[in-house]
Design a protein around this motif. Structure first.
Motif, mmCIF file in Angstrom:
data_model
loop_
_atom_site.group_PDB
_atom_site.id
_atom_site.type_symbol
_atom_site.label_atom_id
_atom_site.label_comp_id
_atom_site.label_asym_id
_atom_site.label_seq_id
_atom_site.Cartn_x
_atom_site.Cartn_y
_atom_site.Cartn_z
ATOM 1 N N LYS A 148 49.654 47.360 29.974
ATOM 2 C CA LYS A 148 49.556 45.946 30.330
ATOM 3 C C LYS A 148 48.998 45.758 31.743
ATOM 4 C CE LYS A 148 53.362 43.647 31.412
ATOM 5 N NZ LYS A 148 53.229 42.951 32.704
ATOM 6 N N THR A 160 38.368 33.712 30.081
ATOM 7 C CA THR A 160 38.286 33.613 28.627
ATOM 8 C C THR A 160 37.177 32.650 28.236
ATOM 9 O OG1 THR A 160 40.654 34.067 28.418
ATOM 10 C CG2 THR A 160 39.559 33.054 26.532
ATOM 11 N N SER A 165 46.437 40.416 23.954
ATOM 12 C CA SER A 165 46.484 39.268 23.049
ATOM 13 C C SER A 165 45.258 39.219 22.159
ATOM 14 C CB SER A 165 46.589 37.958 23.850
ATOM 15 O OG SER A 165 47.819 37.874 24.517
ATOM 16 N N LYS A 224 43.337 40.894 31.666
ATOM 17 C CA LYS A 224 44.492 39.998 31.723
ATOM 18 C C LYS A 224 44.997 39.635 30.337
ATOM 19 C CE LYS A 224 46.054 35.585 33.640
ATOM 20 N NZ LYS A 224 45.653 34.369 34.411
ATOM 21 N N THR A 225 44.090 39.399 29.396
ATOM 22 C CA THR A 225 44.487 38.951 28.057
ATOM 23 C C THR A 225 44.014 39.917 26.958
ATOM 24 O OG1 THR A 225 42.488 37.576 27.926
ATOM 25 C CG2 THR A 225 44.497 36.513 28.714
ATOM 26 N N ASP A 275 50.969 40.312 26.483
ATOM 27 C CA ASP A 275 50.496 40.440 27.855
ATOM 28 C C ASP A 275 51.487 39.884 28.870
ATOM 29 O OD1 ASP A 275 47.945 41.768 27.597
ATOM 30 O OD2 ASP A 275 47.205 39.957 26.621
#
Length: 544
Positions: free
Chosen positions: A507, A17, A163, A159-160, A368
């Motif tokens: 997911k 991120t 979100s 992964k995210t 997630d």
């Protein structure tokens, strides 16, 4: 058999991120902030419009919008949104996400300002102007749905990703909240400057001529957040997945993502050509292969969004009527025009603070972790429960001592719609369809939602009218009443639970795994093998 993936896409999937993720969330999210503000601010001012332009001397009640005008003012933006979602969703796959992105925002800015203007001073001229520009405002808003969702999904890591997409959509909550706050500020200022008696005390004098500026200021304010983010939208590079898989320009994709990820990337043009020319990666929207792979998925995303928005927009756009029916907002005769705007705005602000905004961010936090499917299933189920809990003992909730309980339960329906299908129906279509059809399929799914919103908006307007002809709003036929309307919405949410089982879980998968773009023709999407990240310590030079 799983095909080899372009490494530029792998680099995006496993990227940590970074600042560009949050920049993309803010830039795309401000569009949704504006969308929600523009769509839901109209519910604050419709009562005022009726008082201003449809007052009848000698009437026992303040002026109100005639049924046809009221439904048009409230619903015309939704009609525009539906067409915008289909058109810009298709255009986003044909011309690219970035090229179309600025156009939608510019349309929103222009039409937000124009909504507060009038062709003439007659009721007919004012309402015609308002409906005309709100249709085109909705058209621009419609384009924001598939483009923002697609851009965020294609920028995010796997992964995210949920979100990040949900965070973009969560800006809707702040837009609804902002509409209430702006309504509070403007109405309070005018109420202090031009204090007026109640309608019972002085029918003609209860509406100050200056109140005509209130609705114009509230609607035109929606142009500000959209205008602020226009420059940043134009600076965003095209997504690598569109550039590589649709535009077939591996070199440009490498250059764009090298700047975004701050790594050195090399183009793999031969591999890109091999992937995009494969027959299993070239089927069209109306092909048998699409129907086999994604037919049920598209049915699932369209039906669940359709069912959700029937109840969601009915609740949001007609909050003022629900509050009035339980006596939380005094009857219109006991208020001046500006004070009525204040009470409606206050109610919307409280519901947004207590239920709407928290629900969105619960989804951001958990999507997630527990997945899209569980959140959507839980949300529809809890909305069904709380709607029945409001509807069945409806007369109990109307008693003055029980109104706080009603508002708590009502807030929880908003909480679980947003910590539930209102967020997931937006996220999933941006993940499970191929890159070359992603924006189109999201637009189709979103348009189905707006079709539901139109059904809910027009249907609830008439259905919620009292069964007693002496208690209906002027010009309306008798309906089935508020209690029966809430029961109908509870049943609609129950159907949402059933259709959720057609929607796959995405997911933890890359977009290519979720959409099946990395498997051979004839295989099932579910058999694809998840991409394994390279071991730690490998070179930061990644071929694409």
């Amino acid at each position: 058999m799983v095909r080899e993936q372009l490494q530029v896409l792998n680099a995006l999937d496993v990227a940590k991120t970074q600042l560009y993720h949050f920049t993309a969330i803010v830039v795309a999210g401000m569009g949704f902030f504006t969308d929600a503000y523009d769509l839901f601010s109209i519910s604050i001012v419709t009562k005022l419009l009726g008082r201003l332009y449809y007052y009848k001397e000698g009437s026992r009640r303040p002026g109100s919008l005639p049924p046809g005008v009221s439904s048009s003012v409230t619903g015309v933006a939704l009609v525009g949104t539906l067409f915008g979602q289909l058109f810009f969703g298709w255009l986003g796959d044909k011309m690219g996400r970035k090229k179309v992105y600025g156009l939608t925002l510019a349309l929103m800015v222009i039409c937000s300002i124009a909504s507060g203007l009038s062709f003439g001073k007659t009721p007919k001229g004012v309402m015609a102007t308002l409906c005309f520009f709100r249709f085109w405002l909705g058209f621009g808003i419609g384009g924001d749905y598939p483009l923002s969702a697609t851009i965020m999904s294609e920028y995010a890591n796997k992964k995210t990703r949920g979100s990040f997409i949900a965070a973009v959509f969560a800006m809707q909550g702040f837009g609804i909240l902002a509409a209430g706050i702006v309504g509070l500020i403007v109405s309070t200022a005018f109420d202090h400057a031009y204090e007026r008696p109640t309608y019972e005390q002085d029918p003609a004098g209860s509406t100050a001529p200056e109140a005509d500026y209130i609705w114009r200021i509230i609607l035109m304010f929606g142009a500000l957040p959209a205008a602020v983010t226009y420059y940043w939208r134009m600076k965003m590079p095209e997504t690598a997945r569109y550039t590589a898989l649709v535009a077939r320009n591996a070199k440009q994709a490498a250059q764009d993502m090298a700047k975004v990820l701050n790594v050195e990337l090399e183009a793999e043009e031969e591999k890109m050509e091999k992937i995009v020319k494969n027959s299993s990666n070239s089927f069209g929207l109306f092909s048998k292969e699409f129907a086999r792979r994604h037919g049920l998925h598209l049915i699932g995303t369209t039906t669940t969004w359709f069912l959700l928005d029937i109840a969601y927009y009915s609740n949001n756009l007609f909050q003022k009527d629900i509050y009035s029916s339980i006596g939380w907002i005094p009857s219109a005769e006991k208020m001046s025009a500006t004070y009525e705007v204040y009470r409606i705005a206050r109610a919307q602000t409280l519901i947004a603070l207590c239920g709407t905004v928290p629900g969105y961010w619960f989804t951001v936090a958990f999507i997630d972790i527990i997945g899209r499917f569980i959140i959507q299933l839980m949300g529809f189920f809890m909305m069904t429960v709380f709607m029945f809990a409001l509807a069945i003992p409806y007369n109990h909730w109307r008693q003055k001592d029980n109104r706080v309980g009603f508002l708590i339960m009502y807030s929880l329906t908003f909480f679980f719609s947003n910590f539930g299908p209102n967020a997931t129906t937006f996220v999933v279509p941006a993940e499970i369809f191929p890159a070359r059809l992603r924006s189109t399929c999201h637009g189709i799914s979103a348009a189905a939602g707006k079709a539901g919103a139109i059904v809910g908006t027009y249907g609830f307007l008439y259905a919620s009218q009292s069964t007693d002809s002496t208690k209906t709003d002027p010009g309306y036929p008798t309906g089935i009443g508020m209690k029966s309307s809430l029961i109908v919405m509870a049943c609609i949410n129950a159907f949402g639970v059933l259709f959720t089982f057609l929607v796959p879980e995405s997911k933890g998968k890359s977009l290519e795994e979720a959409s099946g773009e990395n498997i051979e023709e004839g295989e099932n999407i579910e058999t694809s093998i998840p991409y394994q990240a390279p071991p730690a310590g490998t070179s930061r030079t990644v071929p694409v």
